[in-house]
Design an enzyme around this catalytic site. Structure first.
Site, short mmCIF file in Angstrom:
data_model
loop_
_atom_site.label_atom_id
_atom_site.label_comp_id
_atom_site.label_asym_id
_atom_site.label_seq_id
_atom_site.Cartn_x
_atom_site.Cartn_y
_atom_site.Cartn_z
N HIS A 38 125.00 8.02 79.69
CA HIS A 38 124.16 7.07 78.96
C HIS A 38 124.71 5.66 79.08
CE1 HIS A 38 123.34 10.97 76.97
NE2 HIS A 38 122.11 10.52 76.97
N GLY A 62 120.54 -1.91 69.87
CA GLY A 62 119.56 -2.95 69.59
C GLY A 62 118.17 -2.57 70.05
N SER A 86 120.29 6.95 65.43
CA SER A 86 119.81 5.95 64.47
C SER A 86 118.38 6.25 64.06
CB SER A 86 119.92 4.54 65.05
OG SER A 86 119.02 4.35 66.12
N GLY A 144 124.03 13.87 59.13
CA GLY A 144 124.89 13.43 60.22
C GLY A 144 126.31 13.92 60.15
N ARG A 161 129.02 8.57 70.30
CA ARG A 161 129.35 8.33 71.70
C ARG A 161 130.56 7.42 71.86
NH1 ARG A 161 123.20 7.41 74.02
NH2 ARG A 161 122.43 9.46 73.45
N ASP A 164 131.20 -1.61 63.87
CA ASP A 164 130.27 -0.60 64.31
C ASP A 164 128.86 -1.18 64.34
OD1 ASP A 164 129.45 2.30 64.80
OD2 ASP A 164 128.29 1.79 63.01
N GLY A 180 125.89 0.28 64.15
CA GLY A 180 125.01 0.80 63.11
C GLY A 180 125.33 0.24 61.74
#
Length: 594
Positions: A217, A419, A462, A503, A560, A573, A575
């Site tokens: 990714h 983003g 997310s 999560g 990740r 971070d 997020g």
């Protein structure tokens, strides 16, 4: 770099549309992905695979007889949503249950797990299995944390071939587990990939160097080494994989293995063949008998210049399944007889209209346009829905303004798409909220409609978590009463708890939880003191901003970024940072709507 696109946000949908138009012999479109053009035989287990776009021929290219019955396809490098997976699995189900299979990434685990729960609630027996073959992403003692990369193919193939033989669901799952336990992969790269619309790759490799142990990714490698010759690259790949054998393979000598030399996007086939000649020689020197090797692009990462080697250590049963015939758009082996005709679907296709796909599209279009019925709401709740819509508009605007910054933060140790995903999710949520508000929905329904569309369009971790946040708030507010400050704080507290349940992260793991928990606690404390909502939110948003900045000093323990933990020191971070920005933007909307 990826040059041919229209709107980058529409890239994944348009690619899937073109793929299905080109391969109607094998697949038909359904909401969320594709299924086989012919119906799943009655009573056969349906193997449904999936993941983000950008990896072709994984995942849609592997749908066809002898392999997957369906594939759920997410946005670029983002897992499909639970709703998309549920849609594909429902369309693929033939009465024998469903096995969901995917790479071991947090977003995929969340969404496929939620989809499995929804399918079970529908009365469809469902199991799920995550492929975890990348030995560079975690040690042998933490193999369950490993990423799924090119080892997806042999594991998917084993399970699907077992399903084709008519085995029941539990036996198909055991085959997947056996194949997964005997599969190992390792990769190298010479440059990163560039997402559609981006002007730079997600990571770079210095001249005359290579990244070792990369993800698919756009994650950077776990280290760098001098650029090798083809033979040196082959030696590194083979020696690394032979150092870690499955528990029941004590010595490679005399063993049989399925071998995959995988190109990640920009390495040409001739280069792969040059490397493979040495791979084959080295494995032969070690006494390994190679069975039906595959050399080519099987799990890619857009234009990444890199390769990976996968070994699946075979026993008699796994070898039978690996050699079994398959017929898909991108992977074919052996010969299969003619499929049983699906006369109703063939007639619809001949008329230029796939009935099932048309029904799926109609449902999606109705939901998107807000024409589906909404629950009865009080006047007070409908007025509150206006404030919710204003808040979601503020969220979409702040995310759009900071999307580039969020991507750069995420790319330090992750894949750089935070983003992009947040922009897709927040804008979709705002559109869904607008449509629901326009037809008279209350605050709770506006939020739950927004939650579903955020999860659908963003995908990934997310997407799942923001869908959970909005849905928790919507459930708390409901459609009957005018929500007061205490009710809003209660909803945020429940959202915080739900995100941690779903999560598995806690404070200190360097995730959005490091902001969500102190924000929820501060909001609850302020409202308990009797503060009006806007004032209480202001205090909590200040707490959130400080908490987000504090994540720069943490090492990631999930997601990740975990394999590249040291690289993230000094950077907050992504997020956590986006959540802090959102809390401040919502405060502005509360003041304006007061």
């Amino acid at each position: 770099m990826t040059r041919l696109f229209n709107d980058p946000a529409a890239f994944a949908d348009e690619a899937l549309e073109g793929f299905t138009a080109a391969h109607r012999r094998w697949v038909r479109p359904v909401t969320g992905g594709v299924v086989r053009a012919t119906a799943t035989p009655a009573g056969q287990v349906a193997v449904v695979i999936g993941g983000g776009s950008g990896h072709y021929p994984a995942f849609s290219g592997l749908v066809g007889r002898g392999l997957a019955h369906g594939a759920a396809v997410g946005n670029v490098f983002a897992s499909p949503s639970a709703r998309q997976i549920h849609s594909v699995a429902t369309a693929a189900h033939g009465g024998g249950g469903v096995l969901l299979m995917y790479g071991n990434y947090a977003g995929d685990v969340l969404h496929f797990g939620q989809a499995a729960e929804r399918l079970a609630a529908d009365g469809i027996e469902t199991r799920a299995f995550a492929v975890a073959d990348d030995i560079s992403s975690a040690g042998p003692d933490e193999s369950a944390k490993r990423r799924g990369i090119a080892g997806d193919l042999p594991v998917f193939k084993a399970a699907a071939a077992a399903a084709e033989q008519g085995l029941p669901l539990e036996d198909v799952l055991r085959v997947a587990e056996r194949a997964g336990a005997r599969t190992r992969s390792f990769g190298i790269a010479f440059s990163g990939c560039t997402l559609p619309g981006a002007d730079h790759p997600l990571f770079t490799v210095p001249e005359a160097r290579m990244a070792v142990g990369l993800g698919i990714h756009g994650e950077p490698g776990i280290g760098e080494e001098a650029l090798p010759t083809a033979d040196e690259a082959a030696l590194l790949l083979v020696e690394t994989l032979l150092k870690e054998l499955p528990d029941d393979v004590a010595d490679p000598a005399g063993r049989r293995a399925a071998v995959i030399l995988n190109g990640l996007g920009s390495v040409k086939y001739e280069e792969l063949f040059v490397v493979y000649r040495k791979v084959a020689a080295l494995l032969g020197d070690a006494g390994v008998e190679i069975v039906d090797p595959e050399v080519g692009e099987l799990v890619t990462s857009f234009d990444m210049a890199g390769i990976s080697l996968t070994l699946t250590w075979l026993d008699d049963r796994l070898e039978e399944l690996w050699r079994a015939p398959a017929d898909t758009p991108a992977y074919r082996k052996g010969a299969l007889g003619d499929p049983e005709p699906d006369r109703d679907r063939a007639a619809a296709t001949a008329a230029g209209q796939d009935t099932a796909a048309a029904q799926d599209t109609a449902v999606s279009d109705a939901a998107a346009s807000g024409t589906t019925a909404v629950p009865v709401a009080s006047d007070a709740s409908r007025r509150a829905a206006g404030a919710v819509l204003a808040a979601l508009d503020a969220v979409a605007r702040v995310v759009d303004a900071h999307a580039g910054e969020l991507g750069r933060i995420d790319a330090v140790a992750g894949d750089g798409d935070h983003g992009i995903g947040m922009r897709r999710g927040s804008s979709a949520a705002h559109r869904a909220a607008h449509d629901a508000h326009r037809v008279g929905a209350g605050a709770g329904t506006v939020l739950t409609r927004a939650a579903d569309d955020w999860a659908d369009k963003a995908g990934g971790t997310s997407g799942a978590l923001w869908g959970t946040i909005l849905r928790s708030l919507g459930t708390s507010l409901g459609d009957r009463d005018a929500p007061d400050a205490a009710r809003v704080a209660e909803g945020v507290t429940e959202a915080s708890a739900a995100v941690r349940r779903l999560g598995g992260a806690e404070v200190g793991d360097k995730t959005m939880v490091d902001v969500l928990v102190p924000f929820a606690d501060a909001l609850a404390a302020a409202t308990a003191e009797g503060m009006p909502l806007a004032e209480a939110w202001d205090r909590a948003a200040t707490t959130a901003t400080a908490a987000a900045a504090g994540t720069a000093d943490l090492l990631p323990r999930r997601g990740r970024a975990r394999p590249h933990a040291e690289k993230s020191l000094g950077t907050p971070d992504a997020g956590a940072h986006s959540l802090a920005l959102i809390t401040r933007a919502v405060h502005g909307a509360l003041l304006d709507h007061h």
